[in-house]
Design an enzyme around this catalytic site. Structure first.
Site, PDB file in Angstrom:
ATOM      1  CB  CYS A 148      -0.759  -0.238   8.300  1.00 41.00           C
ATOM      2  SG  CYS A 148      -1.611  -1.429   7.239  1.00 41.00           S
TER       3      CYS A 148
ATOM      4  NE  ARG B 207     -17.213  -4.200  13.737  1.00 42.14           N
ATOM      5  CZ  ARG B 207     -18.036  -5.195  13.401  1.00 42.14           C
ATOM      6  NH1 ARG B 207     -17.728  -6.436  13.723  1.00 42.14           N
ATOM      7  NH2 ARG B 207     -19.159  -4.961  12.755  1.00 42.14           N
TER       8      ARG B 207
ATOM      9  CB  CYS C 149      -1.419   3.878   8.148  1.00 41.97           C
ATOM     10  SG  CYS C 149      -2.462   4.530   6.818  1.00 41.97           S
TER      11      CYS C 149
ATOM     12  CB  CYS D  58     -15.570  -6.767   6.935  1.00 39.65           C
ATOM     13  SG  CYS D  58     -16.919  -6.558   8.079  1.00 39.65           S
TER      14      CYS D  58
ATOM     15  CB  CYS E 163     -18.134   0.643   9.504  1.00 42.49           C
ATOM     16  SG  CYS E 163     -17.009  -0.160  10.675  1.00 42.49           S
TER      17      CYS E 163
ATOM     18  CB  CYS F  67      -0.920  -0.009   1.219  1.00 41.01           C
ATOM     19  SG  CYS F  67      -2.022   1.421   1.268  1.00 41.01           S
TER      20      CYS F  67
ATOM     21  CB  CYS G  70     -18.570  -4.433   5.773  1.00 37.29           C
ATOM     22  SG  CYS G  70     -17.514  -3.080   6.336  1.00 37.29           S
TER      23      CYS G  70
HETATM   24  N1  SAM Z   1      -6.582   0.578   3.132  1.00 31.12           N
HETATM   25  C1  SAM Z   1      -7.844   0.943   3.614  1.00 31.12           C
HETATM   26  C2  SAM Z   1      -7.786   2.129   4.549  1.00 31.12           C
HETATM   27  O1  SAM Z   1      -6.866   2.199   5.350  1.00 31.12           O
HETATM   28  O2  SAM Z   1      -8.676   2.965   4.497  1.00 31.12           O
HETATM   29  C3  SAM Z   1      -8.595  -0.175   4.278  1.00 31.12           C
HETATM   30  C4  SAM Z   1      -7.887  -1.203   5.140  1.00 31.12           C
HETATM   31  S1  SAM Z   1      -7.181  -0.625   6.650  1.00 31.12           S
HETATM   32  C5  SAM Z   1      -6.225  -2.008   7.146  1.00 31.12           C
HETATM   33  C6  SAM Z   1      -8.557  -0.501   7.774  1.00 31.12           C
HETATM   34  C7  SAM Z   1      -8.308  -0.028   9.179  1.00 31.12           C
HETATM   35  O3  SAM Z   1      -7.751  -1.069   9.948  1.00 31.12           O
HETATM   36  C8  SAM Z   1      -7.364   1.139   9.400  1.00 31.12           C
HETATM   37  O4  SAM Z   1      -7.946   2.379   9.163  1.00 31.12           O
HETATM   38  C9  SAM Z   1      -7.015   0.975  10.872  1.00 31.12           C
HETATM   39  O5  SAM Z   1      -7.907   1.716  11.675  1.00 31.12           O
HETATM   40  C10 SAM Z   1      -7.186  -0.525  11.123  1.00 31.12           C
HETATM   41  N2  SAM Z   1      -5.873  -1.153  11.354  1.00 31.12           N
HETATM   42  C11 SAM Z   1      -4.898  -1.352  10.445  1.00 31.12           C
HETATM   43  N3  SAM Z   1      -3.813  -1.912  10.997  1.00 31.12           N
HETATM   44  C12 SAM Z   1      -4.084  -2.057  12.313  1.00 31.12           C
HETATM   45  C13 SAM Z   1      -3.349  -2.569  13.418  1.00 31.12           C
HETATM   46  N4  SAM Z   1      -2.097  -3.002  13.289  1.00 31.12           N
HETATM   47  N5  SAM Z   1      -3.941  -2.587  14.622  1.00 31.12           N
HETATM   48  C14 SAM Z   1      -5.201  -2.132  14.781  1.00 31.12           C
HETATM   49  N6  SAM Z   1      -5.955  -1.635  13.767  1.00 31.12           N
HETATM   50  C15 SAM Z   1      -5.407  -1.589  12.544  1.00 31.12           C
HETATM   51 FE1  SF4 Z   2      -2.735   1.213   3.436  1.00 31.98          FE
HETATM   52 FE2  SF4 Z   2      -2.659   0.059   5.808  1.00 31.98          FE
HETATM   53 FE3  SF4 Z   2      -3.004   2.673   5.642  1.00 31.98          FE
HETATM   54 FE4  SF4 Z   2      -4.986   1.009   4.826  1.00 31.98          FE
HETATM   55  S1  SF4 Z   2      -4.207   1.232   6.905  1.00 31.98           S
HETATM   56  S2  SF4 Z   2      -4.231   2.822   3.788  1.00 31.98           S
HETATM   57  S3  SF4 Z   2      -3.750  -0.694   4.031  1.00 31.98           S
HETATM   58  S4  SF4 Z   2      -1.185   1.538   4.987  1.00 31.98           S
END
Ligand code: SAM
Ligand code: SF4
Ligand code: DTB
Length: 332
Positions: A77, A277, A74, A114, A205, A70, A145
């Protein structure tokens, strides 16, 4: 002598209709967090029981339909290409494999499926494939979802037309901490996508993550922002950070358990008609901590041994806990 269960909620709890008035201020939310624990939980339980059956929990299962690689940064992630987490990137899954996973989720007791993609935003050329996933999964009798990143107006409408019930797009944290976690897209970008999801007629959500080194005021800022959205989200995921090695937040100090329960209780009180949730992080929580979260008003979870890329409790372990607590799956 039989003990009658306490009367269940009036069934159709609807989130408040759109309003530009502040529902909660920061000082009001802070005062909630500062309540003695027993008072906070009593208040959260009272609000919970006025809107829901307190023994029912909605159960969803996650599937990563496109993993890793990606473009966003973030800091929590596993799937960001900015960090070396050892995760193998994959292409978008094919429809049959998604249907197979959805069937397994349904058999495992999920009422909602989801699907998440590690995208900053979907490409228009991917929309046919993801819309087909939505309509086929929905035809299997599951709620749907998706979480695919930012959406254009047209993409949101296409997903809604395909039958998507919920779109997950999180604000992640409070406005002041946001820039310490993500730099490649702004909070306003996220709010714009949420508005497009709402305008397209889908349920929202939206929640965030705690345990990323933020202060209580950041958690308060996040909940105030969520509660004051024009229409509060129908579903509010509170994720406890799943620490991933190689990410900037991989060494964060875990959030104190009681503070986590306070965050859940505040979310319940501030968004009384929303489903809250208990999202990522159950894998690391004791049964007792999870039970406190349910008492504080959490009423939905992810089931299945995997979240997107990280672990979640095994079915046998979860089923044993539901049996101990008398928790039933929520009808949808
Ligand atoms: N890429 C898309 C986005 O970020 O909008 C969708 C998938 S992303 C993995 C969805 C959400 O999962 C993130 O916004 C974050 O809040 C949560 N998330 C991701 N990694 C996480 C982690 N290591 N621990 C807890 N929540 C996590
Ligand atoms: Fe990409 Fe992870 Fe951020 Fe979603 S949460 S936008 S998968 S880096
Ligand atoms: C949400 O708020 N939590 C889910 C779902 N929305 C998509 C994702 C949790 C991901 C946890 C880290 C992982 O498994 O990669």
């Amino acid at each position: 002598m039989t003990i009658e269960p306490i009367a269940a909620r009036p069934k159709a709890a609807a989130v408040p209709t759109a309003s530009t008035e502040l529902r909660w201020t920061v000082p009001q939310a802070r005062a909630l967090f500062e309540l003695p624990f027993a008072d906070l939980i009593f208040r959260a339980q009272s609000v919970h029981r006025a809107h829901f059956d307190a023994n029912e929990v909605q159960m969803s299962t996650l599937l990563s339909i496109k993993t890793g690689g990606c473009a966003e940064d973030c800091g929590y992630c596993s799937q960001s290409s900015h960090f070396d987490t050892g995760l193998k990137a994959t292409k978008l899954m094919n429809l049959d494999a998604v249907k197979e996973a959805a069937a397994a989720a349904k058999a495992g007791g999920a009422s909602r499926f989801c699907m998440g993609a590690a995208w900053r935003e979907p490409k228009d050329r991917d929309m046919d494939a993801v819309c087909a996933m939505v309509s086929e999964v929905k035809a299997m009798g599951l709620e749907t979802c998706m979480t695919l990143g930012m959406l254009t107006e047209n993409q949101a409408e296409r997903l809604a037309d395909a039958g998507l019930d919920y779109y997950n797009h999180n604000v992640d944290t409070g406005p002041e901490y946001y820039g310490k976690v993500i730099t490649t897209r702004t909070l306003q970008d996220r709010l714009d996508t949420l508005e497009r999801v709402r305008d397209a007629g889908m349920s929202v959500c939206c929640g965030g993550i705690v345990g990323m080194g933020e202060e209580r005021d950041d958690r308060i800022g996040m909940l105030v922002m969520l509660a004051n959205l024009p229409t509060p989200p129908e579903s509010v995921p509170i994720n406890s950070l799943m620490k991933v090695k190689g990410t900037p937040l991989g060494d964060s100090n875990p959030i104190d358990g009681i503070e986590f329960v306070r965050t859940i209780a505040a979310a319940r009180i501030m968004m009384p008609a929303s489903v809250v949730r208990l999202s990522a992080g159950r894998e690391h929580m004791s049964e007792e901590l999870q039970s406190l979260c349910f008492l504080a008003g959490a009423n939905s979870i992810f089931i299945g041994a995997k979240l997107l890329t990280t672990k979640n409790p095994a079915k046998e372990k979860d089923d044993a806990l539901w049996a101990k607590l008398g928790i039933r799956p929520m009808d949808v």
